[in-house]
Design a protein around this motif. Structure first.
Motif, short mmCIF file in Angstrom:
data_model
loop_
_atom_site.label_atom_id
_atom_site.label_comp_id
_atom_site.label_asym_id
_atom_site.label_seq_id
_atom_site.Cartn_x
_atom_site.Cartn_y
_atom_site.Cartn_z
N CYS A 21 0.84 -1.21 0.00
CA CYS A 21 0.00 0.00 0.00
C CYS A 21 0.88 1.26 0.00
N ASP A 22 0.64 2.17 -0.95
CA ASP A 22 1.46 3.37 -0.96
C ASP A 22 0.71 4.62 -0.49
N ILE A 23 -0.44 4.41 0.14
CA ILE A 23 -1.13 5.55 0.76
C ILE A 23 -0.37 5.89 2.05
N LYS A 24 -0.12 7.18 2.26
CA LYS A 24 0.56 7.57 3.50
C LYS A 24 -0.48 7.90 4.57
N PHE A 25 -0.36 7.22 5.72
CA PHE A 25 -1.27 7.47 6.83
C PHE A 25 -0.61 8.38 7.86
N THR A 26 -1.41 9.28 8.41
CA THR A 26 -0.95 10.09 9.55
C THR A 26 -1.74 9.65 10.77
N TYR A 27 -1.08 9.54 11.90
CA TYR A 27 -1.78 9.07 13.11
C TYR A 27 -1.58 10.06 14.26
N THR A 28 -2.67 10.32 14.98
CA THR A 28 -2.54 11.07 16.23
C THR A 28 -3.13 10.27 17.39
N ALA A 29 -2.39 10.28 18.50
CA ALA A 29 -2.87 9.62 19.74
C ALA A 29 -3.60 10.63 20.62
N MET A 30 -3.71 11.88 20.16
CA MET A 30 -4.45 12.93 20.88
C MET A 30 -3.98 13.05 22.35
N HIS A 31 -2.65 13.02 22.53
CA HIS A 31 -2.04 13.15 23.87
C HIS A 31 -2.37 11.98 24.79
N GLY A 32 -2.78 10.85 24.19
CA GLY A 32 -3.18 9.73 25.04
C GLY A 32 -2.27 8.53 24.92
N VAL A 33 -2.88 7.35 24.99
CA VAL A 33 -2.10 6.11 25.17
C VAL A 33 -1.94 5.27 23.90
N GLY A 34 -2.49 5.72 22.78
CA GLY A 34 -2.59 4.82 21.63
C GLY A 34 -1.31 4.56 20.85
N ALA A 45 -0.27 -5.84 10.94
CA ALA A 45 -1.08 -5.92 9.71
C ALA A 45 -0.24 -5.69 8.46
N ASN A 46 1.10 -5.60 8.66
CA ASN A 46 2.05 -5.52 7.55
C ASN A 46 2.09 -4.17 6.83
N PHE A 47 1.66 -3.12 7.50
CA PHE A 47 1.73 -1.79 6.89
C PHE A 47 3.10 -1.17 7.10
N LYS A 48 3.47 -0.27 6.17
CA LYS A 48 4.65 0.56 6.40
C LYS A 48 4.32 1.50 7.57
N PRO A 49 5.33 1.99 8.29
CA PRO A 49 5.04 2.86 9.44
C PRO A 49 4.25 4.10 9.01
N PHE A 50 3.42 4.57 9.91
CA PHE A 50 2.64 5.80 9.66
C PHE A 50 3.46 7.03 10.05
N ILE A 51 2.96 8.17 9.63
CA ILE A 51 3.53 9.46 10.08
C ILE A 51 2.82 9.81 11.37
N ALA A 81 -3.13 17.40 13.20
CA ALA A 81 -3.00 16.19 12.37
C ALA A 81 -3.10 16.58 10.89
N ILE A 82 -4.00 17.50 10.58
CA ILE A 82 -4.16 17.94 9.19
C ILE A 82 -2.90 18.66 8.72
N GLU A 83 -2.37 19.51 9.60
CA GLU A 83 -1.12 20.23 9.27
C GLU A 83 0.01 19.22 9.00
N LYS A 87 1.91 18.51 5.40
CA LYS A 87 3.37 18.68 5.26
C LYS A 87 4.01 17.43 4.67
N ASN A 88 3.42 16.28 4.91
CA ASN A 88 4.02 15.01 4.50
C ASN A 88 3.33 14.36 3.30
N SER A 89 2.48 15.14 2.62
CA SER A 89 1.70 14.60 1.49
C SER A 89 0.97 13.31 1.85
N SER A 90 0.45 13.31 3.05
CA SER A 90 -0.33 12.15 3.50
C SER A 90 -1.81 12.46 3.26
N THR A 91 -2.58 11.45 2.86
CA THR A 91 -3.96 11.75 2.47
C THR A 91 -5.02 11.16 3.40
#
Ligand SMILES: O=P(O)(O)O[C@H]1O[C@H](CO)[C@@H](O)[C@H]1O
Length: 391
Positions: A21-34, A45-51, A81-83, A87-91
């Motif tokens: 998969c070449d979609i770039k994912f961005t992840y936020t834990a919202m200052h929590g534990v995730g 699940a075999n994904f490349k690391p997220f941003i 997260a949107i910013e 910046k990273n061309s993640s969609t």
């Protein structure tokens, strides 16, 4: 790998597809534990690391970068997260709430002017429900659908109910709150049935049964996998949502709330609705002077349900919680209820249109007109001094 991550991996439909998969994912834990769990789950699940949204990846009891650390509260929670994604061309953005039991998704729309679409809980429930159905069927073609279940809370979108009636699997509805769905799942499992998905509009999702509760980590991985699959078909999440609407009909919702700190005011609002023509169980019969007629009324505070032959509600009744549902002849279902956790009077509305209706603007305009009338005629915010939601 711990057992939970093994289940995440087991529930993955196609490890090779995710690796490619070449979609770039961005992840936020919202200052929590995730964060640390999401790293492991993405790997499982075999994904490349997220941003990652650096500023929000570690626990911070001050939630320093957000006004409300709740992705359900709208766009402002996802600003950073949107910013980061831009910046990273993640969609695609995956967001957990601080305790990582809920999950939000935003997708950059191909028409740049539309910007980011933040899916609401009902849209995500429809998409994830479809994905769980699709991947289950891929792995278990031809299995008896009488034993296969999805469920949602009664104030959530009915799209998966419509899907069940067309595809042949079973649907079950519960009260608000995941304890009802978790317990029902355990009960069904004991009877030898399979539950593959449960959700509530408050961005809570149980994708398969890694955990019999809402779980933001497994939901985020399943959402990423759905994105990965759709991209192989040249589709986005928004494309798939439109595809679901064209198959099952538009299911468009409008949910919100007013703050109210006065218990007597809340009681007055609901008692007025129960005695609308001056005597008990005389609820409103229409909106806007008869323009939209009400077909049935269910009151889960008193147990009255005019849709049942004996006028008795099927779902559990609680005298200490206010909750009335109006079903209109044109397909709108509207529930007014008090929150069990916050000083809020909430309203949940959904207009389910037939697949023959192809113009979403028509559906949206009707919904908008009806919701405005429900608020004015049933909740009477000015007379009752209700405080509007700030956003
Ligand atoms: O509306 P109340 O009772 O506050 O419940 C809310 O709390 C739960 C949070 O996930 C959801 O069930 C949501 O609807």
């Amino acid at each position: 790998m711990c057992n939970y991550m093994k289940i995440i991996q087991r529930d993955t439909l196609n490890l090779e597809m995710n690796a490619a998969c070449d979609i770039k994912f961005t992840y936020t834990a919202m200052h929590g534990v995730g964060y640390s769990f999401m790293i492991q789950a993405f790997r499982a699940a075999n994904f490349k690391p997220f941003i990652v949204v650096e500023e929000q990846k570690d626990p911070d009891p001050e939630f320093s970068t957000v006004k409300f650390p709740n992705p359900e509260e709208g766009k402002s929670a996802l600003n950073l997260a949107i910013e980061t994604a831009d910046k990273n061309s993640s969609t695609v953005i995956l967001a957990n709430d601080p305790d990582a039991d809920r999950m939000a998704v935003a997708e950059k729309q191909s028409d740049g002017e539309q910007g980011w679409h933040i899916f609401n809980g009902n849209e995500l429930g429809s998409l994830l429900g479809w994905w769980c159905w699709h991947s289950y069927r891929e792995r278990n073609p031809g299995e008896d659908l009488n034993n296969l279940y999805m469920m949602s809370s009664t104030v959530s979108s009915k799209l998966i109910k419509t899907m069940a009636s067309i595809e042949g699997f079973q649907f079950f509805e519960t009260l608000t709150g995941f304890k009802w769905m978790g317990n029902k799942t355990a009960e069904l499992q004991k009877e030898g049935k399979k539950v593959i998905f449960a959700f509530e509009e408050a961005i809570g999702f149980m994708c398969f049964t890694a955990v019999l509760d809402k779980d933001g980590i497994s939901a985020a991985v399943r959402a990423a996998e759905m994105v990965s699959y759709l991209s192989t078909k040249g589709m986005t999440l928004m494309d798939k949502l439109q595809d679901l609407y064209s198959t099952y009909g538009f299911h468009i919702s409008n949910n919100s709330y007013f703050l109210c700190y006065e218990q007597p005011v809340i009681e007055h609002i609901f008692e007025r609705l129960r005695n609308f023509s001056g005597s008990a169980d005389t609820y409103p019969t229409s909106l806007l002077d008869g323009k939209y007629e009400i077909e049935t009324v269910r009151d889960l505070t008193t147990g009255f349900d005019s849709s049942q032959p004996d006028n008795k509600a099927v779902l559990p009744v609680s005298k200490s919680n206010q909750m009335i549902t109006f079903t209109f002849k044109n397909g709108l279902v509207a529930t007014l209820r008090t929150s069990g956790t916050e000083p809020k009077v909430k309203y949940y509305t959904e207009l389910c249109a037939s697949p023959a209706e192809k113009n979403v603007e028509v559906v949206k305009a009707t919904l908008e007109e009806m919701v405005a009338a429900i608020v004015e005629e049933f909740l009477q915010p000015e007379e009752n001094g209700l405080i509007a939601r700030s956003n």
